[in-house]
Design an enzyme around this catalytic site. Structure first.
Site, PDB file in Angstrom:
ATOM      1  N   LYS A  34      -2.113  -1.606  -3.705  1.00 55.13           N
ATOM      2  CA  LYS A  34      -2.962  -0.412  -3.740  1.00 55.13           C
ATOM      3  C   LYS A  34      -2.056   0.810  -3.904  1.00 55.13           C
ATOM      4  O   LYS A  34      -1.078   0.936  -3.158  1.00 55.13           O
ATOM      5  CB  LYS A  34      -3.760  -0.310  -2.432  1.00 55.13           C
ATOM      6  CG  LYS A  34      -4.695   0.882  -2.346  1.00 55.13           C
ATOM      7  CD  LYS A  34      -5.422   0.925  -1.004  1.00 55.13           C
ATOM      8  CE  LYS A  34      -6.380   2.113  -0.942  1.00 55.13           C
ATOM      9  NZ  LYS A  34      -7.081   2.194   0.364  1.00 55.13           N
ATOM     10  N   LYS A  61       0.869  -1.182   0.000  1.00 50.22           N
ATOM     11  CA  LYS A  61       0.000   0.000   0.000  1.00 50.22           C
ATOM     12  C   LYS A  61       0.899   1.223   0.000  1.00 50.22           C
ATOM     13  O   LYS A  61       1.647   1.474   0.947  1.00 50.22           O
ATOM     14  CB  LYS A  61      -0.913   0.012   1.223  1.00 50.22           C
ATOM     15  CG  LYS A  61      -1.869   1.197   1.257  1.00 50.22           C
ATOM     16  CD  LYS A  61      -2.774   1.144   2.475  1.00 50.22           C
ATOM     17  CE  LYS A  61      -3.735   2.320   2.508  1.00 50.22           C
ATOM     18  NZ  LYS A  61      -4.612   2.276   3.699  1.00 50.22           N
TER      19      LYS A  61
END
Length: 430
Positions: free
Chosen positions: A351, A298
């Site tokens: 992400k 992320k």
């Protein structure tokens, strides 16, 4: 206007039974009857048969009533039926240079020549089963539009959410992930509301599981929706995000969600060691079958802006760069992936999505675990804005972007387009 297939055959041989040519549409002959001998073919008088598929427009030629043996005998005697002629070679435009064809042993365009060929050789497929639908929920009864995310709402957990899930299931999307808008009065520096068994998320899980027992529910494990500081972890007075203390809170949050009926808990906080700690906490409480989807890579991305508006969860100060990854880093994703695998993650997530296709492919090539990609709010909003301004074809760009995530190696995609894309895949228009 459709062309009429023609069957030409020269037939002149005796037979034990006659064929009355007058009974067949399009049958023209210079003799009244044709005879076929079962033992041998004899030529007495030649004639031509011209059989059109249909003069009534139904596309079917009438049969002559010959047996297989009689057809084979006719062909053996040289009376081979004529197929329609080969179509002429299409003419090139006037002025096209006349050249010798290139000496190419392989021409990849041959496998792209028709829709059927392209479909047969398509390497990547996508279906509604690949989508996880992120849904925002709040305590109110009305569905509140999210200004930065056209088409998305904060859904009332008792009514609007249930209706949206029903729409998704109708087009094959049976996996969702929940993100709560928590009342300000319930937020505090340690995010205690995150593990309230009667909080918004546990209540919502129980409601949905009662209505749709087979619905697969993913949850978000992080403190930012519950923290008065807006960070994913507990903030020390000097601004440092405390790692191990935060992990302790996350374990309680994950267990609370599992107790409510969550199928997959998804730590998105990026604290070190949280996957192993959550796995141990779940197992200790008897939730060995609850999966962990770790936000493995992320990044501290600028693509998250609309999401933070949706949850009103902007950090009160600073940024998240001490725990989320540097967008410039590639190899670091391997470190995170190896740790998460060793600690018991069941799914690895990257992400954002499209700006990080190389990271999705890296993890796909290096890990046997399922790979998830999150097509985040900024990606969604840019496509929506481009569509509204008529700068792009929204639907085509949407589907292409999702296909690219699949091609890079994502098994599942968290996307706000889940309902819209699944509807397109089902051949329907909203």
């Amino acid at each position: 206007m459709a062309t009429t297939p023609i069957f030409n055959a020269s037939c002149s041989f005796p037979s034990t039974r006659g064929i009355d040519c007058k009974n067949y549409i399009g049958l023209r002959s210079n003799v009244s009857k044709v005879s076929v001998a079962s033992s041998r073919i004899a030529t007495s008088q030649r004639r031509n048969l011209v059989i059109r598929a249909s003069e009534s427009g139904n596309g079917h030629a009438k049969k002559l009533g010959m047996s297989d043996a009689e057809c084979e005998a006719a062909v053996a005697a040289g009376n081979v039926p004529e197929a329609p002629p080969v179509p002429p070679k299409p003419a090139a435009p006037i002025g096209t240079p006349i050249i010798q064809p290139l000496n190419l042993s392989r021409r990849p365009r041959r496998n792209r020549a028709s829709p059927v060929a392209r479909a047969a050789f398509q390497e990547t497929d996508i279906s509604p089963a690949n989508f996880v639908y992120p849904l925002f929920i709040h305590e109110g009864e009305e569905d509140t539009p999210i200004g930065a995310m056209p088409g998305c709402y904060r859904l009332g957990w008792r009514h609007g959410l249930v209706q949206e899930v029903a729409k998704a299931r109708a087009v094959g999307v049976n996996s969702i992930v929940l993100f709560p808008k928590v009342p300000e009065a319930l937020k505090n520096p340690t995010g205690d509301e995150a593990y309230n068994d009667n909080g918004l998320v546990p209540r919502t899980i129980r409601l949905l599981k009662d209505k749709y027992p087979d619905l697969v529910i993913y949850t978000d494990v992080a403190l930012d929706p519950y923290s008065s500081d807006g960070h994913d972890g507990i903030v020390r007075e000097d601004g440092v995000i405390m790692n191990d203390e935060t992990v302790h809170q996350l374990c309680k949050q994950a267990v609370s969600q599992a107790r409510a009926g969550a199928d997959v808990v998804s730590p998105s906080d990026m604290m070190d060691g949280r996957v192993g700690a959550i796995r141990a906490a779940l197992d200790a409480e008897g939730f060995q079958n609850v999966s962990i989807m770790s936000y493995t890579a992320k990044y501290a991305s600028s693509f998250y802006g609309p999401f933070r508006e949706a949850l009103d969860s902007n950090p009160r100060f600073g940024d998240k760069k001490t725990y989320q990854m540097n967008p410039a880093n590639y190899r670091e994703a391997l470190i995170e992936a190896r740790e998460d695998e060793a600690e018991g993650a069941d799914i690895l997530l990257v992400k954002p999505g499209l700006p990080y296709l190389d990271i999705i492919r890296l993890l796909r090539d290096k890990s046997p675990l399922p790979i998830a990609a999150y097509q985040v709010s900024g990606e969604y909003s840019m496509i929506k804005a481009g569509g509204v301004l008529k700068m792009i074809d929204e639907e085509k760009v949407m589907m292409e972007s999702l296909m690219c995530l699949r091609r890079a190696g994502a098994d599942i995609i968290l996307t706000y387009f889940a309902l819209q894309a699944a509807t397109c895949l089902c051949g329907e228009k909203r």
